[in-house]
Design a protein around this motif. Structure first.
Motif: not given
Length: 281
Positions: A1-7, A20-38
């Motif tokens: 099952m594909e999981e979302v990796i939050y960065v 972020l580059t490290w997260a993409i390289d190690n995502s193993q095809g999972n979705k990525i969601c970029i989180v920024l606290v405002h």
């Protein structure tokens, strides 16, 4: 099952690009969601001077905060472009809160995040011997985030620390709590049946006493009319037989009270393990 990796990233893209580059390289095809606290600004610039938001006209405060929120959205778009250049389609999530670390913890709880990647400390503090978290934000998130979330802390493109998700422990606590609740339900219904049976026994005894008293009074009347003096012992004996209280039932409150204490303790343990939501308020 594909999981979302939050960065989780910061406002300066240049300082967060390696993570972020490290997260993409190690995502193993999972979705990525970029989180920024405002963080909504509390000091509002007016005529070259900054004033507290509480002392400035509400319309000016809203306009300035919307302008800053738009800047945050543009920063997130820059991160999305970095992902697109690497051939990865990502999503963005803006969390609005005064505290960055508490915003991340709340985001983990509300979105039921299972995997998170964030910085361990600023890149300038990186060393090859670095093994511990040095950032106050990273330490807070590591201590207070949901135990079901696996968090990887990165610095300058290197994995520094991994906090594994404790799913087995949480499931065990949930199962234990469910067992206790079922036990209390069954014990409560059992107590109700016992109390109901006790009331029936008591009413039966009272009816029997009433019948016996009526019968005894009739016997006394008959014997008295006959002039006999043997009625008194008979009546006394009959009353002594029926005046004894109904058999006492075992105390059922002790067992239920003890189980209630155990359930309360388990709920507190379970609540601490699942979330520390009050810290986010």
């Amino acid at each position: 099952m594909e999981e979302v990796i939050y960065v989780a990233v910061g406002r300066e893209t240049a300082k967060n690009k390696s993570n972020l580059t490290w997260a993409i390289d190690n995502s193993q095809g999972n979705k990525i969601c970029i989180v920024l606290v405002h963080q909504p600004p509390h000091m509002i610039p007016v005529l070259g001077t900054r004033f507290d938001a509480a002392t400035v006209d509400e319309e000016l405060v809203i306009a300035y905060r919307e302008k800053q929120k738009a800047k945050t959205d543009k920063i997130l778009d820059e991160y999305l472009r970095i992902c697109l250049k690497k051939g990865v389609h990502a999503e963005k999530l803006c969390v609005e809160m005064d505290s960055i670390e508490k915003g991340i913890v709340r985001m983990i709880h509300e979105n039921k995040v299972r995997k998170l990647i964030m910085g361990a400390t600023a890149d300038k503090h990186y060393s090859t011997k670095m093994e511990e978290l040095r950032s106050r934000k990273a330490i807070f998130v590591c201590q207070h985030a949901s135990p079901t979330c696996c968090i990887r802390f990165i610095c300058k493109g290197h994995l520094i620390h991994t906090r594994k998700g404790r799913m087995d422990e949480v499931r065990a606590l949930s199962a234990l709590l469910s067992d206790f609740q079922r036990l209390v339900s069954s014990r409560s219904s059992s107590n109700s049946d016992m109390l109901s049976g006790s009331s029936k026994v008591k009413s039966g005894v009272e009816e029997e006493e009433g019948t016996s008293r009526t019968s005894s009074s009739r016997s006394v009347g008959t014997l008295s009319y006959s002039g006999g003096s043997e009625a008194s012992p008979s009546v006394t004996e009959d009353k002594s037989n029926h005046s004894s209280p109904p058999p006492s039932l075992p105390c059922t409150g002790m067992g239920l009270g003890m189980i209630s204490i155990l359930i309360h303790s388990t709920k507190l343990w379970h609540k601490r393990a699942i979330q520390n939501h009050k810290l986010c308020e």
